[in-house]
Design an enzyme around this catalytic site. Structure first.
Site, PDB file in Angstrom:
ATOM      1  N   HIS A  42       1.562   1.382   3.240  1.00  0.00           N
ATOM      2  CA  HIS A  42       0.229   0.787   3.406  1.00  0.00           C
ATOM      3  C   HIS A  42      -0.812   1.851   3.729  1.00  0.00           C
ATOM      4  O   HIS A  42      -0.855   2.373   4.836  1.00  0.00           O
ATOM      5  CB  HIS A  42       0.289  -0.237   4.545  1.00  0.00           C
ATOM      6  N   LEU A  54      -6.694   4.920   0.037  1.00  0.00           N
ATOM      7  CA  LEU A  54      -7.089   6.256  -0.424  1.00  0.00           C
ATOM      8  C   LEU A  54      -8.536   6.272  -0.924  1.00  0.00           C
ATOM      9  O   LEU A  54      -9.082   7.333  -1.208  1.00  0.00           O
ATOM     10  CB  LEU A  54      -6.129   6.757  -1.506  1.00  0.00           C
ATOM     11  N   ARG A  55      -9.156   5.094  -1.029  1.00  0.00           N
ATOM     12  CA  ARG A  55     -10.605   4.948  -1.269  1.00  0.00           C
ATOM     13  C   ARG A  55     -11.100   5.404  -2.639  1.00  0.00           C
ATOM     14  O   ARG A  55     -12.291   5.325  -2.893  1.00  0.00           O
ATOM     15  CB  ARG A  55     -11.415   5.678  -0.189  1.00  0.00           C
ATOM     16  N   HIS A  59       1.368  -5.014   8.431  1.00  0.00           N
ATOM     17  CA  HIS A  59       0.956  -4.734   9.817  1.00  0.00           C
ATOM     18  C   HIS A  59       1.028  -5.904  10.807  1.00  0.00           C
ATOM     19  O   HIS A  59       0.022  -6.408  11.298  1.00  0.00           O
ATOM     20  CB  HIS A  59      -0.458  -4.132   9.866  1.00  0.00           C
ATOM     21  N   ASP A  66      -1.253   2.018   7.594  1.00  0.00           N
ATOM     22  CA  ASP A  66      -2.547   1.379   7.340  1.00  0.00           C
ATOM     23  C   ASP A  66      -3.678   2.408   7.503  1.00  0.00           C
ATOM     24  O   ASP A  66      -4.749   2.110   8.053  1.00  0.00           O
ATOM     25  CB  ASP A  66      -2.785   0.162   8.234  1.00  0.00           C
ATOM     26  N   HIS A 121     -12.838   5.887   7.373  1.00  0.00           N
ATOM     27  CA  HIS A 121     -14.243   5.458   7.358  1.00  0.00           C
ATOM     28  C   HIS A 121     -15.094   6.624   7.833  1.00  0.00           C
ATOM     29  O   HIS A 121     -14.667   7.406   8.694  1.00  0.00           O
ATOM     30  CB  HIS A 121     -14.471   4.253   8.279  1.00  0.00           C
TER      31      HIS A 121
END
Lengths: 315, 431
Positions: free
Chosen positions: B61, B64-65, B233, B306, B310
């Site tokens: 999980h 990688l954007r 999660h 996870d 940001h």
């Protein structure tokens, strides 16, 4: 000695609160003079940084600053994230570069004054953050009760209404408990915060039981539009169940006083009659608010500027 | 012929149960021998210095954007951060811009990964088009393109009828459907765990029951359809209990838990640090204890980061506005070593949950040091002390609750397909 900032009553020691209340006695006296101004903060700049609209609290801080001869600047950036060009921390850093002596912060989201204080050189005074704290409101409430009852230790204080969304409730819970009162909260079940007993209060859904033996009854504002239908069925049912009037007040002690942080929804939290007449002390609260805010500004903004690394540098 | 000898470590292979001192020899991308005093003539030699030699960690999980939010992370930076954390393979979630709901997008991600990422990248495709929770994606074509699982992740499929069909149809392709279990009607505007902490903070609470009822729903649907449900999660004691019972009843459900939900409680949020804001939120101490117990007893199969990068300016917003998530690749191993130090998991069992189990859940190679297996290997020094500074890390983002903290245990080297791709002293080496 109280800390660098005033972010919440939770952070204060009993002695800190007593010191502020003592200072407020002198400030109150200044407010009763014909010329209500002293030079204490001359040459100091106090910024009212209000992200959330407020008339009463802002005016109270402004008057407090002016009575101490500070230069008071009002700064009200939009709090809408859609319109916002910069983050709250950018706003704080910009402001810091202008070198204020104190910054008073109000924001609709809990924690913003704390995060601003983390980046700001100047002391930060929390003027209300979301449902977190409103420390000067609690201090003025403590001051008012002290005036009325001559003590706080041993009193029973019942806070009625929207506890879960209320910063006034949280600050007052901490304040009254630290000064030795018993604190109860009463509300429709959805408005009682989860695990509220961990704060040290007793929670009631029955107003009658909550008022039994109370010395102080504090009603909180209900935000009708937002809450009716989800936290309680209707304003009418709320008012009938939790609205204070003289009949319900009879459950409290004979000499109980009634408080409200304002503005009052007449006929909802308080009957018209109670909103205007004793035993309610609402206008005394407002009056005392100026004295308390003068005391806080005096204690925080009046300090000699710290040089980096200087002994006593609180950071 | 390329040869790599990893020498002088503690061989930990959950697939074979092996836990003994030894060397590992890889040749042309495969493991050829594991044992004492191997002959490494002509091989590049990596000294493991008494560290653990484990099959490469597999992260079920991560975000990688890329494409769309390359200012937070991209496949190159994410892949580097992954190998720096000992992950030889990472499954990347579909919430890119545009969403990975189309074979061409899956293809693109894999293509970028081949060029830019030292870690293997396993794309997770969206379960519904645009992750809107309405129309299912072309699962057969997506699996053909290389998708390893399906998930709408944080955009939880609230329509139970849609979720049922997604699970049913996934049986055609035989890959798991990963569910971020939070009933959004219960979460509402909640941003921290509902309880004493949310009350003190004055922030809207997200109740544990929002997760529990959704896990229960998805498990019932998995039981109905026979599909493989993978619960992302897990954060609550209630969900652990529901999953435990379902597994006892034979439901085809697996589950993961993140390093932060294993080690941090909601009290970490008390300073309003937005790097502690995550979905699901950090929970109470009893929830953390239950997650640890669930990981130990096998109710929860795997540890997954996870990893959710940001940008600083996004985390500088109000707690309610800041996007949820924290980066996790580079801190994961050190953080979860806490379970070994606390005596809850043996080193072998920890490695099973970081490598063998997640590889099995995704039906991928790896997770084993047996000769013939792919030479994906992680070398870890469990005692090495270091201070984690995100600015010196490999991710583009810095949103970590462990920033500035001293951690114990560090990945020393990472090998993918027999190539040394990361070394703690030399950094990321390829591509």
């Amino acid at each position: 000695v109280i800390g660098r900032d005033l972010l919440g009553i939770e952070d204060l020691e009993r002695s800190d609160i007593e010191r502020i209340l003592e200072a407020a006695v002198h400030m109150h006296e200044i407010g009763e003079r014909e010329v209500k101004k002293v030079p204490t903060l001359r040459g100091r700049t106090v910024v009212n940084l209000f992200f959330e609209a407020s008339t009463r609290t802002r005016a109270s801080f402004e008057i407090a600053g002016k009575r101490l001869s500070a230069d008071v600047v009002n700064f009200s950036p939009s709090s809408s994230s859609l319109k916002k060009a910069e983050s709250i921390l950018d706003t704080a850093r910009t402001l810091d570069a202008m070198d204020p002596d104190a910054v008073i912060v109000r924001h609709a989201v809990a924690g913003v004054p704390k995060r601003i204080a983390d980046v700001l050189e100047a002391p930060v005074i929390n003027a209300g953050d979301g449902a977190h704290e409103h420390p000067t409101q609690a201090l003025l409430d403590l001051f008012t009760v002290q005036q009325e009852k001559g003590r706080i230790d041993g009193l029973t204080v019942t806070i009625v209404g929207d506890i879960v969304h209320s910063r006034v409730a949280r600050s007052n819970i901490y304040g009254f408990l630290k000064l030795g009162a018993e604190v109860r909260v009463a509300a429709p079940p959805p408005m009682i915060p989860p695990a509220v007993e961990t704060l040290g209060v007793k929670a009631f859904t029955s107003l009658r039981e909550a008022l039994d033996g109370a010395d102080v009854v504090m009603a909180l504002r209900i935000q009708n539009e937002r809450l009716a239908g989800s936290y309680f069925p209707s304003v009418r049912e709320y008012s009938a169940t939790y609205g204070l009037d003289r009949a319900k007040l009879r459950y409290a002690k004979d000499d109980a006083i009634v408080m409200h942080p304002g503005p009052v929804n007449r006929g909802v939290e308080l009957s018209h009659d109670l909103a205007d007449h004793r035993p309610s002390v609402i206008l005394d609260q407002v009056r005392n608010g100026v004295a308390i805010r003068m005391a806080v500004l005096y204690l925080l903004a009046g300090r000699r500027r710290r040089a980096a690394g200087e002994p006593g540098d609180a950071r | 012929m390329s040869r790599l000898l990893i020498r002088g470590g503690r061989i930990l292979d959950p697939a074979t149960g092996r836990d003994e001192p030894g060397d590992l020899l890889a040749e042309d991308g495969r493991i050829v021998a594991v044992g004492r005093s191997l002959d490494g003539r002509g091989a590049e030699v990596l000294d493991a210095e008494g560290g653990w030699i484990a099959p490469g960690f597999v992260d079920l999980h991560a975000h990688l954007r890329e494409p769309g939010q390359e200012y937070k992370e991209d496949i190159a930076s994410g892949g580097r951060a992954a190998v720096a954390g000992g992950f030889t393979a990472v499954a990347c979630m579909a919430n890119t811009h545009p969403v990975n709901d189309d074979p061409a997008m899956t293809d693109y991600i894999l293509d970028r990964a081949r060029q830019d990422s030292p870690a293997r990248v396993y794309p997770v495709a969206a379960a519904t088009r645009g992750q809107k929770g309405e129309t299912m994606t072309e699962m057969a074509a997506l699996v053909e393109a290389g998708a390893v699982a399906f998930s709408d992740d944080g955009r939880t499929i609230m329509d139970s009828g849609v979720m049922r069909r997604v699970l049913e149809y996934s049986r055609l392709v035989g890959v798991p459907v990963i569910s971020h279990c939070e009933d959004r009607t219960l979460v509402r505007d909640g941003v921290v765990n509902e309880g004493a902490v949310s009350t003190r903070l004055g922030l809207p609470g997200n109740p544990a029951v929002a997760e529990v009822v959704h896990v229960e729903r998805d498990i019932r649907l998995a039981a109905l359809t026979g599909a493989h449900l993978h619960v992302a999660h897990v954060s609550t004691a209630g969900a652990v209990e529901v999953i435990r019972r379902a597994r006892e009843a034979g439901v085809n459900v697996t589950a993961e838990v993140s390093p932060h939900h294993l080690t941090l409680t909601d009290e970490a949020c008390l300073g309003y640090d937005t790097n502690t804001k995550v979905a699901p939120p950090l929970r109470s101490a009893p929830d953390v204890a239950a997650c640890r117990a669930g990981l130990v007893d096998g109710s929860l199969d795997a540890i997954a980061t996870d990893h959710a990068p940001h940008a600083q300016h996004e985390k500088d917003q109000e707690f309610t506005e800041a996007p949820p998530g924290m980066i996790g690749f580079e801190t994961a191993a050190a953080v979860v070593l806490d379970l070994v130090r606390a005596g809850e998991l043996s080193p072998l069992e920890l490695v099973r949950r970081l490598s063998t189990n997640p590889a099995r859940i995704l039906r991928r190679a790896g997770g084993s040091l047996a000769p013939g297996e792919v030479a994906d290997v992680t070398v870890l020094d469990p005692d090495r002390r270091w201070v984690y500074e995100p600015a010196k890390g490999w991710s583009k983002s810095r949103n970590s609750p462990w920033a500035g903290r001293e951690l114990v245990g560090r990945v020393v080297a990472t090998v993918v397909a027999g190539r040394l791709v990361y070394h703690a002293d030399r950094g990321v080496l390829v591509p």
